[in-house]
Design an enzyme around this catalytic site. Structure first.
Site, PDB file in Angstrom:
ATOM      1  N   ILE A 123       1.008  -1.152   0.017  1.00 31.58           N
ATOM      2  CA  ILE A 123      -0.059   0.006  -0.213  1.00 31.58           C
ATOM      3  C   ILE A 123       0.996   1.465  -0.109  1.00 31.58           C
ATOM      4  CG2 ILE A 123      -1.889   1.301   1.438  1.00 31.58           C
ATOM      5  CD1 ILE A 123      -2.716  -1.299   2.377  1.00 31.58           C
ATOM      6  N   PRO A 124       1.152   2.001  -1.134  1.00 28.53           N
ATOM      7  CA  PRO A 124       2.500   2.705  -1.343  1.00 28.53           C
ATOM      8  C   PRO A 124       2.275   4.046  -0.672  1.00 28.53           C
ATOM      9  CG  PRO A 124       1.202   2.676  -3.179  1.00 28.53           C
ATOM     10  CD  PRO A 124       0.412   1.630  -2.226  1.00 28.53           C
ATOM     11  N   CYS A 125       2.187   4.161   0.604  1.00 27.63           N
ATOM     12  CA  CYS A 125       2.405   5.449   1.340  1.00 27.63           C
ATOM     13  C   CYS A 125       3.429   6.207   0.896  1.00 27.63           C
ATOM     14  CB  CYS A 125       2.116   5.161   2.761  1.00 27.63           C
ATOM     15  SG  CYS A 125       3.299   4.190   3.518  1.00 27.63           S
ATOM     16  N   HIS A 126       4.637   5.811   0.304  1.00 30.93           N
ATOM     17  CA  HIS A 126       5.898   6.472   0.034  1.00 30.93           C
ATOM     18  C   HIS A 126       5.445   7.319  -1.132  1.00 30.93           C
ATOM     19  CE1 HIS A 126       5.858   2.769  -2.385  1.00 30.93           C
ATOM     20  NE2 HIS A 126       6.651   3.428  -3.323  1.00 30.93           N
TER      21      HIS A 126
END
Length: 170
Positions: A134-137
């Site tokens: 879950i690409p919070c970056h």
């Protein structure tokens, strides 16, 4: 007591802690963020124990491919990020950000229909229990600066560069 399987994937930017409930990924973060892991799992399960096991093959294969440059490999991994309805809306939106792109907190808030909720989006982003997949970056400040990534801005920069985010500012 809930028994959860825990593994380490030795990634190129640090060891990644993987926690599974049967065949479902429930937590993923860099190993040194063990307090985040403990906080999340206590909130979700109250009473749990981690059993160290080898990294599950589908996750090992997906991460090997991701770090080799195949960026769209996590869709087959079953995940269950426990959170509020608002958090899940943010996390769903994060998964729609294509590799090679980023979003500001305010743009993400607008995309989920809550244009005045940029701070709440930031909070949901910070509480994401399944980092990278879950690409919070991919969420950055409106001015293009990196900040707030639990794995640190050096890792955030590495991940964004690895994914080919063209708008990244060094």
């Amino acid at each position: 007591m809930k028994i959860l399987n825990s593994s380490i994937y030795p990634g190129p930017i640090g060891n990644i802690r993987i926690v599974m409930d049967l065949d479902t990924l429930v937590f993923l973060d860099f190993e040194e963020n063990i307090q985040r892991c403990s906080h999340h799992l206590k909130k979700r399960y109250v009473n749990y124990s981690l059993r160290e096991v080898p990294c599950p093959q589908p996750i090992q294969t997906s991460f090997d491919a991701y770090f080799a440059g195949e960026l769209d490999v996590f869709k087959e991994i079953k995940i269950d990020p426990s959170g509020t309805l608002f958090q899940k809306a943010v996390w769903d939106a994060l998964q729609r950000i294509p590799a090679g792109e980023s979003r500001s907190y305010s743009r993400l808030a607008t995309e989920i229909g809550k244009p005045r909720a940029a701070r709440a989006v930031g909070s949901a982003n910070a509480n994401n229990p399944i980092s990278i997949m879950i690409p919070c970056h991919r969420v950055i400040n409106q001015d293009g600066q990196l900040s707030g990534y639990a794995g640190g801005t050096d890792r955030q920069r590495w991940l964004l560069e690895h994914e080919g985010a063209l708008s990244l500012q060094s």
